[in-house]
Design a protein around this motif. Structure first.
Motif, short mmCIF file in Angstrom:
data_model
loop_
_atom_site.label_atom_id
_atom_site.label_comp_id
_atom_site.label_asym_id
_atom_site.label_seq_id
_atom_site.Cartn_x
_atom_site.Cartn_y
_atom_site.Cartn_z
N ILE A 1 -12.10 7.75 -7.95
CA ILE A 1 -11.31 7.12 -6.60
C ILE A 1 -10.26 8.01 -5.95
N ASP A 2 -10.21 8.34 -4.78
CA ASP A 2 -9.40 9.22 -3.89
C ASP A 2 -8.56 7.94 -3.26
N LEU A 3 -7.35 7.77 -3.78
CA LEU A 3 -6.47 6.82 -3.14
C LEU A 3 -5.92 7.37 -1.76
N THR A 4 -6.06 8.53 -1.36
CA THR A 4 -5.48 8.88 -0.09
C THR A 4 -6.37 8.26 0.90
N GLY A 5 -7.53 7.93 0.71
CA GLY A 5 -8.36 7.25 1.74
C GLY A 5 -7.85 6.09 2.36
N VAL A 6 -6.85 5.32 1.54
CA VAL A 6 -6.25 4.14 2.06
C VAL A 6 -5.39 4.48 3.35
N ALA A 7 -4.78 5.61 3.17
CA ALA A 7 -3.95 6.06 4.43
C ALA A 7 -4.69 6.20 5.79
N LYS A 8 -6.05 6.30 5.58
CA LYS A 8 -7.22 6.45 6.37
C LYS A 8 -7.66 5.42 7.52
N ALA A 9 -7.23 4.16 6.60
CA ALA A 9 -7.75 2.93 7.21
C ALA A 9 -7.21 2.60 8.49
N THR B 1 -7.96 -0.54 10.13
CA THR B 1 -7.78 -1.95 10.30
C THR B 1 -7.35 -2.66 8.96
N MET B 2 -6.86 -3.80 8.96
CA MET B 2 -6.40 -4.53 7.65
C MET B 2 -7.69 -4.84 6.98
N GLU B 3 -9.05 -5.08 7.79
CA GLU B 3 -10.00 -5.20 6.99
C GLU B 3 -10.36 -4.26 6.37
N GLU B 4 -10.27 -3.10 6.82
CA GLU B 4 -10.77 -1.80 6.22
C GLU B 4 -9.96 -1.69 4.77
N GLN B 5 -8.50 -2.08 5.15
CA GLN B 5 -7.58 -1.91 3.86
C GLN B 5 -8.12 -2.92 2.73
N ARG B 6 -8.29 -3.93 3.23
CA ARG B 6 -8.95 -4.94 2.10
C ARG B 6 -10.11 -4.49 1.43
N GLN B 7 -11.16 -4.01 2.17
CA GLN B 7 -12.26 -3.64 1.67
C GLN B 7 -12.13 -2.57 0.43
N LEU B 8 -11.31 -1.62 1.16
CA LEU B 8 -10.75 -0.36 -0.01
C LEU B 8 -10.15 -1.08 -1.21
N LEU C 1 0.68 -5.79 -11.72
CA LEU C 1 0.49 -4.64 -11.18
C LEU C 1 -0.54 -4.80 -10.03
N ARG C 2 -1.61 -5.49 -10.50
CA ARG C 2 -2.83 -5.65 -9.37
C ARG C 2 -2.32 -6.48 -8.28
N HIS C 3 -1.60 -7.36 -8.57
CA HIS C 3 -1.10 -8.35 -7.51
C HIS C 3 -0.17 -7.79 -6.73
N ARG C 4 0.65 -6.94 -7.00
CA ARG C 4 1.69 -6.14 -6.31
C ARG C 4 1.06 -5.07 -5.44
N LEU C 5 0.11 -4.51 -6.14
CA LEU C 5 -0.54 -3.33 -5.44
C LEU C 5 -1.52 -3.92 -4.24
N GLU C 6 -1.99 -5.27 -4.32
CA GLU C 6 -2.66 -5.98 -3.48
C GLU C 6 -1.86 -6.18 -2.08
N LYS C 7 -0.62 -6.72 -2.44
CA LYS C 7 0.09 -6.89 -1.29
C LYS C 7 0.51 -5.43 -0.61
N LEU C 8 0.73 -4.40 -1.49
CA LEU C 8 1.19 -3.28 -0.53
C LEU C 8 -0.12 -2.75 0.29
N THR C 9 -1.34 -3.09 -0.31
CA THR C 9 -2.57 -2.52 0.40
C THR C 9 -3.07 -3.23 1.46
N CYS C 10 -2.85 -4.70 1.43
CA CYS C 10 -3.58 -5.48 2.36
C CYS C 10 -2.87 -6.40 3.17
N HIS C 11 -1.60 -6.51 2.94
CA HIS C 11 -0.50 -7.61 3.52
C HIS C 11 0.03 -7.22 4.82
#
Length: 414
Positions: free
Chosen positions: A188-196, A198-205, A255-265
């Protein structure tokens, strides 16, 4: 009734106390605390991970307000200056944080323009930054701060970290780097999240890439160790608070829940905390936001107000003990209370209550969701304060850094 021999009892109690201390030092808990203390003796936070926009909403700052805050990475203190408060006292026990706070203040004072400031504090791989330090900052800083940044670590001057990427350093920067490495081991390349875009893309990632990581046996094993979160600045006491939120006392789902908030909210275009977590840098112009204190619209106000800040190598309690009664209006404790004993909590709140004017506000964060002071302060202290519970819950949901369970606001009663 058994007769008591004072001398023998004293010697026995002293030996028992020494034995208990030795046991604690070499127990698993004692070793964890010592390791955490050792790691925390260096630079921890190149960037503070409390959202200053949230702080300012909670504090409702006015020009006459006098603020006391813990320093950490210094970003929040500078953001507060954009509201032109009367004064800010910054305290920190970590000398590395003291040097960083003073350097950032000096950068606002002495670098020629906003673009120079952004290049120095926000842009990686800028070899001219140490030259800018030599030309504009070194001679204008106090001797201790100048000596710190001119000093050498691993053969290089400390200030050259700004030529590379300071946000990849410090305890937190290395922790984020380790998380990226662990993700790459699992493909998994986490840097890809920064390239999203839309929030839909963030959620999918998140759903497809990040969430499954928390089911990996090695990840669950690592996160079951208290030391695994030392890089987030979470000591053993805070780990226990976080683990209490999960049914099986495992930290992984929390941690999963906190990271979900950071990624998706929050959109990536609005959340510089997510940029630091996933890209390990701030966004370039047009990609996303800079921290509040580096935004162009706040530059002139902050620069005009830097002389209103005093930086102290001291604890909150130590500073306030030397201040007059009814002399302060706003107090920012970050998450420091999660580490405190009941005695330490009562000591700091005793001084806060003594120095607070009517209507003063205290804000802080907690690893778990509940307020850490309820049931622990003496009634004489607690009864002087009103807890704004609804407003606290409302603002907790807006915290872009997403790593805290609770944000709390207390107001001094008239």
């Amino acid at each position: 009734m058994t007769e008591f021999a004072p001398d023998a009892g004293f010697r026995k109690n002293r030996k028992l106390k020494a034995a208990l201390l030795r046991h604690k030092a070499f127990s698993k808990e004692g070793l964890s605390e010592r390791l955490f203390g050792l790691l925390f003796s260096g630079l921890v936070y190149p960037q503070i991970w409390e959202d200053p926009d949230l702080d300012m909403k909670a504090m409702e700052l006015e020009p006459h307000h006098r603020i006391v805050t813990i320093g950490s990475g210094g970003c929040n203190m500078l953001a507060y200056l954009s509201q032109s408060p009367a004064s800010i006292d910054v305290v920190d026990l970590n000398p590395h944080h003291i040097a960083l706070n003073k350097l950032k203040l000096g950068a606002f004072r002495h670098l020629p323009a906003h673009a120079d400031l952004v290049r120095f504090l926000a842009r990686p791989n800028q070899s001219a930054n140490s030259q800018a330090f030599d030309r504009f900052l070194s001679a204008n800083l106090d001797e201790a701060t100048s000596s710190y940044w001119n000093g050498r670590k691993f053969g290089r001057r400390r200030v050259t970290v700004f030529d590379r990427n300071i946000y990849k350093t410090g305890l937190l920067g290395r922790f984020i780097g380790a998380a990226h490495l662990l993700a790459r081991v699992h493909g998994i390349d986490l840097t890809g999240v920064a390239k999203a875009k839309t929030m839909e893309e963030q959620r999918q990632l998140f759903d497809e890439k990040i969430a499954p990581l928390f089911e990996k046996p090695v990840v669950r094993w690592i996160t079951s160790r208290k030391s695994s979160l030392f890089g987030l600045g979470i000591p053993p006491q805070q780990y226990d608070e976080l683990a209490s939120l999960a049914a099986d006392n495992s930290i992984a789902p929390v941690l999963r829940h906190r990271l979900e908030k950071l990624t998706c909210h929050f959109p990536m275009q609005e959340n510089y905390f997510a940029w630091q977590a996933f890209a390990r840098r701030y966004a370039d112009e047009g990609e996303g936001p800079l921290p509040t204190y580096l935004k162009a619209e706040h530059y002139e106000a902050i620069r005009a107000n830097v002389d209103r800040v005093s930086v102290h190598h001291a604890s909150f309690t130590e500073l306030l003990a030397g201040e007059p009664a009814a002399s302060r209006d706003r107090y920012i404790l970050l998450d420091a209370q999660d580490w405190m004993t009941d005695q330490q909590l009562n000591d700091v709140w005793s001084e806060i209550s003594r120095t607070a004017r009517d209507g003063a506000r205290v804000i802080f964060r907690t690893a778990a969701e509940k307020s850490i002071i309820e049931g622990r302060l003496s009634p004489a202290i607690r009864d002087q304060w009103t807890y704004l519970e609804d407003r606290s819950l409302e603002l907790t949901a807006l915290d872009r850094s997403a790593i805290y369970g609770g944000f709390h606001i207390y107001v001094k009663k008239p």
